[in-house]
Design a protein around this motif. Structure first.
Motif, PDB file in Angstrom:
ATOM      1  N   GLN A 325      24.722  23.081  29.302  1.00 43.35           N
ATOM      2  CA  GLN A 325      24.368  24.426  28.660  1.00 43.35           C
ATOM      3  C   GLN A 325      24.252  25.431  29.763  1.00 43.35           C
ATOM      4  O   GLN A 325      24.176  25.322  30.863  1.00 43.35           O
ATOM      5  CB  GLN A 325      23.242  24.152  28.053  1.00 43.35           C
ATOM      6  N   MET A 326      24.206  26.851  29.162  1.00 43.87           N
ATOM      7  CA  MET A 326      23.961  27.883  29.961  1.00 43.87           C
ATOM      8  C   MET A 326      22.888  28.754  29.410  1.00 43.87           C
ATOM      9  O   MET A 326      23.050  29.032  28.394  1.00 43.87           O
ATOM     10  CB  MET A 326      25.126  28.630  30.436  1.00 43.87           C
ATOM     11  N   ILE A 327      21.778  29.168  29.995  1.00 47.42           N
ATOM     12  CA  ILE A 327      20.983  30.185  30.067  1.00 47.42           C
ATOM     13  C   ILE A 327      21.626  31.522  30.402  1.00 47.42           C
ATOM     14  O   ILE A 327      21.801  31.673  31.554  1.00 47.42           O
ATOM     15  CB  ILE A 327      19.688  30.012  30.301  1.00 47.42           C
ATOM     16  N   GLN A 328      22.180  32.522  29.550  1.00 44.57           N
ATOM     17  CA  GLN A 328      23.188  33.405  29.899  1.00 44.57           C
ATOM     18  C   GLN A 328      22.517  34.676  30.773  1.00 44.57           C
ATOM     19  O   GLN A 328      23.045  35.326  31.238  1.00 44.57           O
ATOM     20  CB  GLN A 328      23.909  34.074  28.879  1.00 44.57           C
ATOM     21  N   ALA A 329      21.108  34.878  30.546  1.00 47.91           N
ATOM     22  CA  ALA A 329      20.409  35.766  31.533  1.00 47.91           C
ATOM     23  C   ALA A 329      19.015  35.737  31.746  1.00 47.91           C
ATOM     24  O   ALA A 329      18.132  35.246  30.763  1.00 47.91           O
ATOM     25  CB  ALA A 329      20.569  37.089  30.778  1.00 47.91           C
ATOM     26  N   THR A 339       9.433  49.811  32.479  1.00 44.59           N
ATOM     27  CA  THR A 339       9.787  48.223  32.153  1.00 44.59           C
ATOM     28  C   THR A 339       9.576  47.273  33.249  1.00 44.59           C
ATOM     29  O   THR A 339      10.359  47.841  34.342  1.00 44.59           O
ATOM     30  CB  THR A 339      10.516  48.190  31.196  1.00 44.59           C
ATOM     31  N   PHE A 340       9.076  46.264  33.191  1.00 46.56           N
ATOM     32  CA  PHE A 340       9.494  45.233  34.192  1.00 46.56           C
ATOM     33  C   PHE A 340       9.799  44.026  33.452  1.00 46.56           C
ATOM     34  O   PHE A 340       8.752  43.256  32.846  1.00 46.56           O
ATOM     35  CB  PHE A 340       7.993  45.301  35.087  1.00 46.56           C
ATOM     36  N   TRP A 341      10.756  43.499  33.800  1.00 49.71           N
ATOM     37  CA  TRP A 341      11.507  42.137  32.819  1.00 49.71           C
ATOM     38  C   TRP A 341      11.484  41.183  33.677  1.00 49.71           C
ATOM     39  O   TRP A 341      11.750  41.136  34.852  1.00 49.71           O
ATOM     40  CB  TRP A 341      12.847  42.665  32.506  1.00 49.71           C
ATOM     41  N   ARG A 342      10.753  39.871  33.076  1.00 46.70           N
ATOM     42  CA  ARG A 342      10.864  38.752  33.930  1.00 46.70           C
ATOM     43  C   ARG A 342      11.226  37.604  32.667  1.00 46.70           C
ATOM     44  O   ARG A 342      11.078  37.823  31.479  1.00 46.70           O
ATOM     45  CB  ARG A 342       9.838  38.192  34.657  1.00 46.70           C
ATOM     46  N   SER A 343      11.466  36.342  33.184  1.00 45.90           N
ATOM     47  CA  SER A 343      11.988  35.417  32.025  1.00 45.90           C
ATOM     48  C   SER A 343      11.011  34.075  32.356  1.00 45.90           C
ATOM     49  O   SER A 343      10.911  33.554  33.540  1.00 45.90           O
ATOM     50  CB  SER A 343      13.416  35.017  32.398  1.00 45.90           C
ATOM     51  N   ASP A 344      10.750  33.632  31.270  1.00 53.64           N
ATOM     52  CA  ASP A 344      10.097  32.314  31.209  1.00 53.64           C
ATOM     53  C   ASP A 344      11.159  31.055  30.647  1.00 53.64           C
ATOM     54  O   ASP A 344      12.001  31.684  29.635  1.00 53.64           O
ATOM     55  CB  ASP A 344       8.953  32.081  30.376  1.00 53.64           C
ATOM     56  N   SER A 418      14.953  30.731  26.738  1.00 54.70           N
ATOM     57  CA  SER A 418      14.405  31.546  27.580  1.00 54.70           C
ATOM     58  C   SER A 418      13.831  32.583  26.893  1.00 54.70           C
ATOM     59  O   SER A 418      14.419  32.892  25.708  1.00 54.70           O
ATOM     60  CB  SER A 418      15.378  31.944  28.682  1.00 54.70           C
ATOM     61  N   ARG A 419      12.818  33.036  27.239  1.00 53.20           N
ATOM     62  CA  ARG A 419      12.255  34.450  26.744  1.00 53.20           C
ATOM     63  C   ARG A 419      12.099  35.500  28.242  1.00 53.20           C
ATOM     64  O   ARG A 419      11.445  35.173  28.811  1.00 53.20           O
ATOM     65  CB  ARG A 419      10.697  34.277  26.269  1.00 53.20           C
ATOM     66  N   ALA A 433      14.482  36.198  22.690  1.00 54.45           N
ATOM     67  CA  ALA A 433      14.768  35.094  23.110  1.00 54.45           C
ATOM     68  C   ALA A 433      16.107  34.899  23.538  1.00 54.45           C
ATOM     69  O   ALA A 433      17.002  35.594  23.131  1.00 54.45           O
ATOM     70  CB  ALA A 433      14.573  34.039  21.763  1.00 54.45           C
ATOM     71  N   VAL A 434      16.452  34.005  24.499  1.00 52.94           N
ATOM     72  CA  VAL A 434      17.570  33.985  25.013  1.00 52.94           C
ATOM     73  C   VAL A 434      17.872  32.431  24.995  1.00 52.94           C
ATOM     74  O   VAL A 434      17.649  31.546  25.737  1.00 52.94           O
ATOM     75  CB  VAL A 434      17.687  34.224  26.687  1.00 52.94           C
TER      76      VAL A 434
END
Length: 788
Positions: A325-329, A339-344, A418-419, A433-434
Motif C-alpha cells: 500500500q502507499m500513504i500518498q503524503a 501553519t505547520f503541517w506534520r503527519s501521524d 495517516s493524519r 485523513a490520508v
C-alpha cells in the motif's frame, strides 16, 4: 420506522472473523465480459461472475461497455488473485470482492497508436514456481480491425514489436511480456513461436484475427491458439518456455477463431469463446478429453435480445505473499498563513498472526524501517516523517510518501491511515485523513487521450473519459487547492493539467510534488482541472480553507465511469443539522451526480434513506456557478426534513464509486469552515472494514456510523482490540434494510474505554456487506477526521 437491533455477545478472550467472502466463492466462478448490442438492457453490460454448474450470471462490475463494430475478443479479461483486469488499449483493474474500479493505465508502449495487449497474468508467486519472469504474457491486437468492420481496414499504426524485424498487422508469432507494474508499459520478447509472417504474405487474410493464451499451472504450460497455427501448448521447464507442441483440442467443425480463453483451476478445464463459419459458442473444453467440448451458450449470430459474452477469465487459487500500500503524503512543513503541517501514522493488524511491516520512504528509498505488530495489534508513529529520518531534525525532506509492505492476509489486510494536521490557536488541531491506497500507483485513472476513429474512441466507450478534480471557486479565494503527485519510479513523470490551457509538469524520480492550482492558472478560477500523465502514478488533491486552515484530502481523481441505472453507489451519511457548541453541519456534494448513462435517459433523481425512516427521491439542483457541486445536498430532500434537520444515507444511480465525494462541514463565526470528506462506497458495499487510528483520550472523541445499503437485514459484528492485540469489546448490531445509526464508540460497544490506541473491525456476518465509517473529532476545535 426501520428498526435497529443491538445484540450483546459475551466477551471472549480472543476472536477472529470469517473471510468475507470465502476464497472458494471467488475462485469457483468464471468471469465474463458482456457487451452492449442493440436493444439490450444496459444492466447486462460489464463484468459478471458466471457459475459453470448452474449457468447463472451475477453482476460484479456493471459499466457501460459498447462493442458496436467488433466481435468477442476485441477486449479481453485477465485476472490476478484479487483483481479482474479488462484489457483494451488501456487496462482497467476491478477489485475482486467489491467490483469497484481501482485504476486504469496503458496496456503497452504501443497504446498511443491504438494497440491493445491481450494476455494471461503470471503472478510473482506463479513465476517463482515456474522459474520465469512475472508479467502478462500475450500478443498485441488492433481492436478496431475485424473482417466485418464497416469502417476501414487498419486503424492502428503498424509496429515492429520486439522479436519482429518489420511491422506486422497481426503480431502473433512472438510471445511478448508486459511487467505487472502498471507504470511500466514496455513489451519484451519472451518466446519466438514461429517465423514472423510477412505483411506481404498472401495467406495473411486467412490467418485467425486473434491469438489466445491461458496458463495451466497444473501441467506447467501455456495453452495457445492462433499463434500462428491452431491449438498448441508451450511447456515451461527449468525456467524456460519450450517450443510449440500441437494440442488435441478440437470440435466437430473447424474453428475460425478463439477470441476468449482461460484455464479454470477449480475444474481443471479450458473455457473458451469460439467462432465457427456461421455461428459461435461459449464452450467448456475438458483437458482430459479435449474432443468433447460442451456448449455453455451460443453467441453468434448476434441475437439483439440476448446479452453477448465477449471475453472470459478465471481467478487463480494461490494468494500473493505480500500486500503493498502507499500513504500518498506525509510531511513536516511550514505552510501558508502560519501553519505547520506534520503527519501521524496509524497501523492496525487485523490478522490472527503477528506481522512485520516494512515501511519505505519514497523520497529516500534507502530509508527502510521494519515495525512489528502482534496479532490484532496497533501502532502509532507520531510525526512519522521525523521518526523515519526526515524533517528539519533529519535529512531536511519536508514532503514524502510511504510504501507499506506487509504479509498478505485474505480478509485481514493491514489497515494504514495517516493524519496530516496543523495547530489551531485554541490548542486543538485541524487536519485531514490520508488513507493508504492499494499498490504504489494508487487510484490512477489519468492516462493520455486515446486515438479515435470517426470521432469515437478506439473500440469501446471507456477509452475517452478523462479524470479530473473539481475546483471549489463558489467564493473565489475561499479555498486553495494543492494537487499532489507521487513519482516512486526511477525516471521522470510527465504530467499535464488542463483547464483553458495546458500546463506541463515534470516530476523528478523519487519525488512527491505539490502544485497549487490557483497559482498555476494565474488566478483564472477554473471550475475543474483535467489530469493526464505518461504513466500510472498516485495523484491526489488537498483542499484547504484559507480562513480556518482546515484541509480535506481527496485520494483519487474523479472518474465518472457510466453504469447501469440499477447500480446504487452510496455515501453512508449526509446531513443538515445543528450540532454541539453552536455548530451547524451541512454536506456538499462534488462530482458527476447524477451521472449521464449512455443509451439511457439521464437519471433524474437521487435517493435518501433518512435515519428517521423517511425515504425520498429528488432531482438535485447543482450550484449555478459550478455545476459539479451540489450545495447542502441533504436539505434538498425536503419531505424528510424535520425541525430543520435531516440526516441519512445518499444513493446515486449509474456510475462508479470515484464519480464524486461529499464534504460535511460547519462554519465558524469568522466564515471559516472545518469538516472532512466521505467518498461514494461501492454499489455492494465492502465485504468487511478495518480501521486503524482509533485513539481514545483527551485529544479525540470518536463516533462510528453504520448503514445497511442492502435489501435484507445485516448483522455487523464489531470488534475492538487494544494496541497489544487483546480483544476489548465484541458486539453484534443488526441493521434492517436501509437503516443507519451513528454513535460514540463507547456507547455503541456498551463499554467504558480506557485511554489508548485501538484497532477496530466491522465484519458483516453471512452474506451481508458493510457501509461503515469512523469519525475522530478533535475535542478542542471540533474538526472531524473521517476514516472509511
Amino acid at each position: 420506522m426501520r428498526t435497529v437491533a443491538v445484540v450483546v455477545i459475551a466477551l471472549i478472550a480472543s476472536a477472529s472473523f470469517a473471510e468475507q467472502p470465502s476464497r472458494e466463492s471467488l475462485t469457483q466462478p468464471l468471469y465474463v465480459l458482456r457487451a452492449y448490442v442493440a436493444n439490450t438492457p444496459t444492466a447486462y453490460q460489464g463484468i459478471f461472475r458466471y457459475d459453470p454448474l448452474v449457468k447463472t450470471f451475477t453482476s460484479l462490475a456493471p459499466f457501460d461497455y459498447s462493442a458496436s463494430y467488433g466481435f468477442p475478443g476485441a477486449a479481453r479479461l485477465a485476472a490476478t488473485a484479487d483483481r479482474i483486469i479488462l484489457q483494451s488499449p488501456l487496462y482497467y483493474e476491478f477489485e475482486l470482492t467489491t467490483g469497484r474500479l481501482l485504476r486504469r493505465y496503458e496496456a503497452s508502449d504501443a497504446s498511443d497508436d491504438g494497440w491493445a495487449f491481450h494476455g494471461v497474468v503470471v503472478s510473482e508467486e506463479q513465476a517463482r514456481t515456474l522459474g520465469i519472469e512475472a508479467g502478462t504474457y500475450g500478443f498485441p491486437f488492433c481492436p478496431y480491425y475485424t473482417s466485418g468492420d464497416p469502417c476501414c481496414q487498419w486503424t492502428c499504426e503498424l509496429h515492429a514489436f520486439p522479436g519482429y524485424t518489420s511491422p506486422t498487422p497481426r503480431p502473433f508469432s512472438v510471445l511478448l511480456r508486459r511487467s505487472l507494474d502498471p507504470a511500466d508499459s514496455t513489451l519484451t520478447a519472451a518466446k519466438v513461436i514461429a517465423p514472423p509472417a510477412s505483411t506481404n504474405d498472401p495467406f495473411m487474410t486467412l490467418r485467425p484475427p486473434h491469438a489466445a493464451i491461458a496458463l495451466d499451472m497444473t501441467r506447467r504450460q501455456f495453452w495457445i491458439w492462433g499463434a500462428p497455427s491452431l491449438w498448441a501448448t508451450l511447456p515451461i521447464s527449468g525456467g524456460t518456455i519450450g517450443s510449440s507442441t500441437p494440442a488435441p483440442v478440437a470440435t466437430p467443425m473447424p474453428i475460425q477463431d478463439v477470441p476468449g480463453l482461460t484455464f479454470h483451476e477449480a475444474t481443471q478445464s479450458l473455457f473458451d469463446i469460439v467462432e465457427w463459419p456461421n455461428s459461435g459458442d461459449f464452450l467448456r473444453q475438458p483437458t482430459s478429453d479435449v474432443t468433447s467440448a460442451s456448449v455453455i451458450e451460443s453467441i453468434l449470430p448476434r441475437d439483439t435480445t440476448t446479452p453477448r459474452v465477449d471475453a472470459v477469465t478465471s481467478v487463480p487459487t494461490a494468494l500473493p505473499e505480500r500486500y503493498v500500500q502507499m500513504i500518498q503524503a506525509i510531511g513536516e512543513v511550514h505552510g501558508l498563513n502560519g501553519t505547520f503541517w506534520r503527519s501521524d501514522l496509524w497501523l492496525y493488524n487485523p490478522a490472527v498472526v503477528d506481522v512485520d511491516v516494512i515501511i519505505r520512504r519514497v523520497v529516500r528509498p534507502d530509508q527502510i524501517s521494519v515495525r512489528h505488530l502482534p496479532a490484532h495489534g496497533s501502532l502509532a508513529l507520531r510525526n512519522v516523517l521525523n521518526a523515519l529520518g526526515g524533517g528539519a531534525a533529519g535529512d531536511g525532506v519536508t514532503l514524502d510518501a510511504l510504501v507499506i509492505d506487509a504479509p498478505y492476509h485474505w480478509g485481514a489486510q493491514l489497515s494504514a491511515y495517516s493524519r496530516t494536521f496543523t495547530d489551531a490557536s485554541d490548542g486543538g488541531t485541524y487536519g485531514q485523513a490520508v488513507p493508504a491506497v492499494p499498490s504504489t500507483v494508487g487510484y490512477s485513472t489519468h492516462p493520455r487521450p486515446r486515438p479515435t476513429v470517426h470521432g469515437l474512441p478506439i473500440y469501446d466507450h471507456l477509452e475517452g473519459t478523462p479524470s479530473m478534480f473539481v475546483i471549489d471557486q463558489r467564493q473565489p479565494g475561499r479555498f486553495r487547492h494543492n494537487l499532489g503527485v507521487v513519482n516512486d519510479g526511477s525516471k521522470p513523470l510527465e504530467l499535464s493539467l488542463i483547464y483553458d490551457t495546458t500546463k506541463h509538469i515534470t516530476v523528478a524520480p523519487h519525488t512527491v510534488a505539490t502544485i497549487n492550482i490557483e497559482s498555476l492558472f494565474d488566478g483564472r478560477n477554473p471550475s475543474l482541472v483535467t489530469v493526464e500523465a505518461d504513466r500510472a502514478a498516485p495523484v491526489w488533491m488537498s483542499v484547504i480553507d484559507n480562513i480556518s486552515q482546515d484541509a480535506t484530502f481527496l485520494p483519487f481523481e474523479i472518474f465518472p465511469l457510466p453504469s447501469a441505472p440499477s447500480v446504487q453507489i452510496t455515501i453512508p451519511t449526509v446531513t443538515a443539522t445543528n450540532g454541539a457548541n453552536g455548530t451547524s453541519w451541512r454536506t456538499d456534494l462534488f462530482g458527476f451526480v447524477p451521472a449521464v448513462v449512455k443509451y439511457q435517459p439521464p437519471p433524474e433523481t437521487t435517493h435518501l434513506d433518512a435515519t428517521t425512516g423517511c425515504t425520498a427521491d429528488v432531482q438535485l439542483v447543482a450550484n449555478v456557478a459550478n455545476r459539479l457541486i451540489v450545495d447542502d445536498v441533504a436539505s434538498q430532500f425536503r419531505e424528510c426534513v424535520t425541525n430543520a434537520s435531516v440526516t441519512g444515507a445518499l444513493s446515486v444511480t449509474g456510475t462508479t464509486w470515484m464519480a464524486g465525494y461529499s464534504r460535511t462541514y460547519t462554519t465558524r463565526a469568522d466564515g471559516g469552515t472545518f469538516g472532512d470528506m466521505l467518498p461514494f462506497y461501492p454499489s455492494t458495499g465492502w465485504p468487511l472494514q478495518h480501521f486503524s487510528g482509533v485513539e481514545v483520550g483527551s485529544r479525540f472523541r470518536i463516533n462510528v456510523g453504520l448503514y445497511n445499503g442492502s435489501t435484507s437485514a445485516t448483522t455487523n459484528r464489531l470488534l475492538l482490540y487494544d494496541d497489544s492485540g487483546a480483544l476489548v469489546a465484541l458486539r453484534d448490531i443488526v441493521l434492517e434494510p436501509h437503516a443507519s445509526i451513528q454513535s460514540p464508540i463507547g456507547a455503541l460497544l456498551n463499554i467504558n474505554l480506557a485511554a489508548g490506541l485501538y484497532g477496530f473491525s466491522v465484519v458483516p456476518l453471512g452474506e451481508g456487506r458493510s457501509w461503515a465509517y469512523v469519525s475522530l473529532v478533535d475535542n478542542a476545535t471540533g474538526d472531524p477526521t473521517n476514516l472509511w
